[in-house]
Design a protein around this motif. Sequence first.
Motif, short mmCIF file in Angstrom:
data_model
loop_
_atom_site.label_atom_id
_atom_site.label_comp_id
_atom_site.label_asym_id
_atom_site.label_seq_id
_atom_site.Cartn_x
_atom_site.Cartn_y
_atom_site.Cartn_z
N GLU A 160 -11.11 7.08 45.90
CA GLU A 160 -9.70 6.81 46.04
C GLU A 160 -9.32 5.83 47.18
OE1 GLU A 160 -7.72 10.24 46.29
OE2 GLU A 160 -7.98 10.94 44.27
N MET A 161 -10.13 5.65 48.26
CA MET A 161 -10.01 4.65 49.29
C MET A 161 -11.10 4.46 49.88
SD MET A 161 -6.64 6.26 51.10
CE MET A 161 -5.73 8.05 50.54
N LEU A 173 -14.98 -10.63 51.70
CA LEU A 173 -16.48 -9.89 51.84
C LEU A 173 -16.27 -8.41 52.32
CD1 LEU A 173 -19.46 -10.86 51.37
CD2 LEU A 173 -19.56 -10.98 53.97
N SER A 174 -15.72 -7.46 51.44
CA SER A 174 -15.60 -6.29 51.73
C SER A 174 -16.68 -5.26 51.93
CB SER A 174 -14.71 -5.76 50.55
OG SER A 174 -15.44 -6.05 49.26
N LEU A 175 -17.74 -5.93 52.14
CA LEU A 175 -19.10 -5.10 52.53
C LEU A 175 -19.87 -5.69 53.51
CD1 LEU A 175 -20.70 -4.88 49.07
CD2 LEU A 175 -19.00 -3.21 49.92
N GLU A 234 -2.17 -2.87 53.12
CA GLU A 234 -2.72 -3.68 51.72
C GLU A 234 -4.32 -3.64 51.78
OE1 GLU A 234 -2.30 -4.92 48.27
OE2 GLU A 234 -0.58 -4.35 49.39
N ALA A 235 -4.96 -3.13 50.80
CA ALA A 235 -6.31 -3.20 50.71
C ALA A 235 -6.69 -4.56 49.92
CB ALA A 235 -6.72 -2.12 49.70
N GLN A 295 -10.50 -1.52 58.30
CA GLN A 295 -9.50 -2.03 57.34
C GLN A 295 -9.71 -1.39 56.18
OE1 GLN A 295 -11.01 -5.97 58.17
NE2 GLN A 295 -8.89 -6.69 58.81
N PRO A 296 -8.43 -1.10 55.45
CA PRO A 296 -8.65 -0.85 53.91
C PRO A 296 -9.18 -1.95 52.99
CG PRO A 296 -6.23 -1.15 54.51
CD PRO A 296 -6.92 -1.33 55.77
N VAL A 297 -10.22 -1.42 52.36
CA VAL A 297 -10.77 -2.55 51.69
C VAL A 297 -10.75 -2.21 50.14
CG1 VAL A 297 -12.32 -3.86 53.18
CG2 VAL A 297 -13.25 -1.42 51.96
#
Length: 579
Positions: free
Chosen positions: A545-546, A265-267, A567-568, A552-554
């Motif tokens: 791009e990121m 759940l990246s949102l 690691e995304a 946390q990188p998602v």
Amino acid sequence: MAMFDPWRSSHAPAPRHADIVLQGGKIYTLDPARPWAEALAMAGGRLCAVGNDSAMHEWIGPDTRVIPLAGRFVMPGLHDMHTHPDLGLAAKYDDSLKIGIEDPTPEQVKQAILDYATRHPGDGWIHGAYFVRYTFRQAGLTPGREWLDSFIPDRPVAILDRMWGTMMVNSKALALAGIDRHTSDPRNGYMERDPLTGEPTGLMIDGAYAMIHAAMPPTPVEVLRKAYQEGLHFQTSRGVTATKYVHVCEQRLAALQQLDDAGKLSLRVEAAISWQDDIFPVKRRWELLCGERHYYASSRLSANAVKFHFDGTVEPRSSFLLTPWESGDDWRGKINLTPEHLRDMLVDMDRRGIRVIAHCTGDGASDLFLDAVAATRRINGPSGVRHQCAHSTILHDANLARFAELDVIAEFSPAAWYPSRFTSGARAGYGPERLSRAYNLRGVLDAGGVAVFGTDFPVASIDPWLALETLVTRQNPWEPGEERFGTPIALDEALRVATLNGAYAMGLEHETGSLEAGKSADLIVLDHDPFSREVRGNLHRTQVEMSFLQGQPVYDRDRTLSSFGLEATWHGQPPSLAS
């Protein structure tokens, strides 16, 4: 290295060093006290410093990842406050009919149904999307059961229109649902009927088509999980860090919780439970609203909202207006709750801390909704719950100031605004006077209110950058011409609508929406500075791009972060959902 600790308590030691430092960038913070910066530091999921490069030195320790930005543009993550990835993508995973043409002609709809029936022999349901009502008018045809029965009478067929306000069904589908001329209309919708016999014509408006869904097998949780996962991947790769998924049921909440538990759940997601059977049946609605909704709560998932269709849409002329439609009679459209039902529901939900999101396309619908909120404020006092007027397509000028007075969020769907064959054909039904004051986001802002945007996918593209470009230009991004619907706003205003205003609409303005020390590290890195280019034709091409959520990188498009040992959740090109 644990970059985000969701269980960090108030007396846990403060971090001495940052987990990640971004340096050498052009950072647009949305913080009035410091609009621009060069660098920022993240620790424990939060921003511990925002400023110039030299200010980051004290935060760099032996384990800190220092990432050079090389002048790249950084800003807070975007907030999409109204979308339905499950409705747009589930067909891909349960093999439902997907016609796949923006404005299909009746002949194209017919051929798609016949082709699907050939590929899927038997007597099962044929269910999918979309047909477009005005293309039937252009062809001199009437959509409905007679048209469907003429070429596929023996299998149940249910096809949604592009605006999700109408379902076209054949006689077999009506029979399986137990619907005939003696069946009463539901309170939250209606069936179009033959004026002489009272027989349903096969056009189910708004909540009426939930009666058809009730006769069909429910969408499996596994299918919904896959649909949400693809939607999450796309939204994250396009810079969205917070969203509202409106119209959910038990299966949808289970799918979202599975993704949350799996770390996908990246949102931040606010899931709004269907108040009544507007699209599909919600069997345990009352249990969810009475407390089961808390079972799904986490730092990224909340189910403290309800959504309902208060009126309809333009094509079936079910938007509820203050004055009659231009049809030579007194028809003003239809509201799907009585004013008393609406008021009592709002008062009760407001007391429970549940946000009410009301679909209001007509000026009469938003007028009654604001009246109900005013009554709720008188009865409950200032509860802090910010209710949301969804779509806000046509607003009465006298209501513009009420959004600020009542602390109501005015939500708009700009990706459906730009002039095109679809919008010009469908919106024409409102008439020139109403269209002259349509999509008045400018008016809400000028009156001191909070406006937000929602892509409303699958009605329009889920790409937030297309919505932002349309907010600024009100013009077609791909075709020449000066036709516009509504008044444009400036780019800086649009970015605020998409960030701080969205956070406010979720009750998270102290947590996210701007880049300030102490707030959550929710931010995106772009391939260019949006202020450096002509907006029209370019803003929708923006590449992310990121993306970071809670430090946390998602998303990491080119795997740049992997060289720093990060690691995304997602990487590479996003799924192709924007068309």
